[in-house]
Design an enzyme around this catalytic site. Structure first.
Site, short mmCIF file in Angstrom:
data_model
loop_
_atom_site.label_atom_id
_atom_site.label_comp_id
_atom_site.label_asym_id
_atom_site.label_seq_id
_atom_site.Cartn_x
_atom_site.Cartn_y
_atom_site.Cartn_z
N GLU A 134 0.84 -1.21 0.00
CA GLU A 134 0.00 0.00 0.00
C GLU A 134 0.87 1.25 0.00
O GLU A 134 0.59 2.22 -0.72
CB GLU A 134 -0.94 -0.02 1.21
N HIS A 185 1.61 -0.44 -5.00
CA HIS A 185 1.88 -1.52 -5.95
C HIS A 185 1.50 -2.81 -5.25
O HIS A 185 2.06 -3.13 -4.20
CB HIS A 185 3.36 -1.54 -6.36
N HIS A 186 0.54 -3.55 -5.79
CA HIS A 186 -0.11 -4.64 -5.05
C HIS A 186 0.07 -6.00 -5.71
O HIS A 186 0.04 -6.10 -6.94
CB HIS A 186 -1.60 -4.29 -4.93
N HIS A 188 0.11 -4.15 -13.73
CA HIS A 188 -1.08 -4.26 -14.61
C HIS A 188 -1.09 -3.16 -15.65
O HIS A 188 -1.31 -3.41 -16.83
CB HIS A 188 -2.35 -4.24 -13.75
N GLU A 189 -0.77 -1.92 -15.20
CA GLU A 189 -0.89 -0.80 -16.15
C GLU A 189 0.22 -0.83 -17.21
O GLU A 189 0.11 -0.18 -18.23
CB GLU A 189 -0.94 0.54 -15.41
N ASP A 212 7.73 -4.37 -9.53
CA ASP A 212 7.53 -5.78 -9.15
C ASP A 212 8.79 -6.34 -8.49
O ASP A 212 8.72 -7.06 -7.50
CB ASP A 212 7.15 -6.60 -10.38
N1 HBI Z 1 -0.46 -2.83 -8.55
N2 HBI Z 1 0.54 -4.75 -9.39
C1 HBI Z 1 0.01 -3.51 -9.59
N3 HBI Z 1 -0.03 -3.01 -10.84
C2 HBI Z 1 -0.56 -1.79 -11.09
O1 HBI Z 1 -0.60 -1.37 -12.25
C3 HBI Z 1 -1.06 -1.03 -10.01
C4 HBI Z 1 -1.00 -1.60 -8.73
N4 HBI Z 1 -1.49 -0.93 -7.68
C5 HBI Z 1 -2.11 0.36 -7.80
C6 HBI Z 1 -2.09 0.92 -9.16
N5 HBI Z 1 -1.60 0.23 -10.19
C7 HBI Z 1 -2.64 2.31 -9.28
O2 HBI Z 1 -1.72 3.15 -9.91
C8 HBI Z 1 -3.95 2.34 -10.08
O3 HBI Z 1 -3.70 1.93 -11.35
C9 HBI Z 1 -4.98 1.52 -9.42
#
Ligand code: HBI
Length: 103
Positions: free
Chosen positions: A57, A61-62, A79-80, A88
């Site tokens: 948090e 980055h999750h 993801h983006e 990562d």
């Molecule tokens: N976590 N793994 C990952 N990848 C992301 O692109 C990402 C995230 N956490 C928050 C986040 N992006 C924010 O920037 C928004 O895109 C939700």
């Protein structure tokens, strides 16, 4: 921290460095940086997840992850960016540090 996808060479190097850091076990699977952490019981596994969650948090980055009793399976990707980035790698390094300090 950069959200640019790492190229194959950078990924290979980062994976080797990561596996040299802790107990190893990281792999590149389906476009994500993956590892299964094994703890002696659920409480330790969930304690690890709790610590990682707070760091994730703070990094915004999750992880994609799942937990079954003492096992925590993680799959890290940005993801983006549609792939693996320095974010990562940084989160994986934090996970290794926390896993090593888990009782
Ligand atoms: N976590 N793994 C990952 N990848 C992301 O692109 C990402 C995230 N956490 C928050 C986040 N992006 C924010 O920037 C928004 O895109 C939700």
């Amino acid at each position: 921290m950069s959200a640019i996808r790492l190229d194959t060479d950078a990924l290979t190097t980062a994976l080797a460095d990561l596996n040299a850091l802790g107990q190893g076990g990281w792999s590149l699977t389906d476009g994500a940086l993956c590892k299964t952490f094994a703890f002696s019981d659920f409480v330790r596994a969930f304690g690890f997840m709790t610590q990682v969650a707070l760091i994730a948090e703070s990094m915004n980055h999750h992880p994609d992850w799942s937990n079954v009793y003492g096992q925590v399976r993680v799959a890290l990707s940005t993801h983006e960016a549609g792939g693996i980035t320095e974010r990562d790698i940084a989160l994986a390094r934090q996970m290794e540090r926390l896993a090593m300090t888990a009782e």
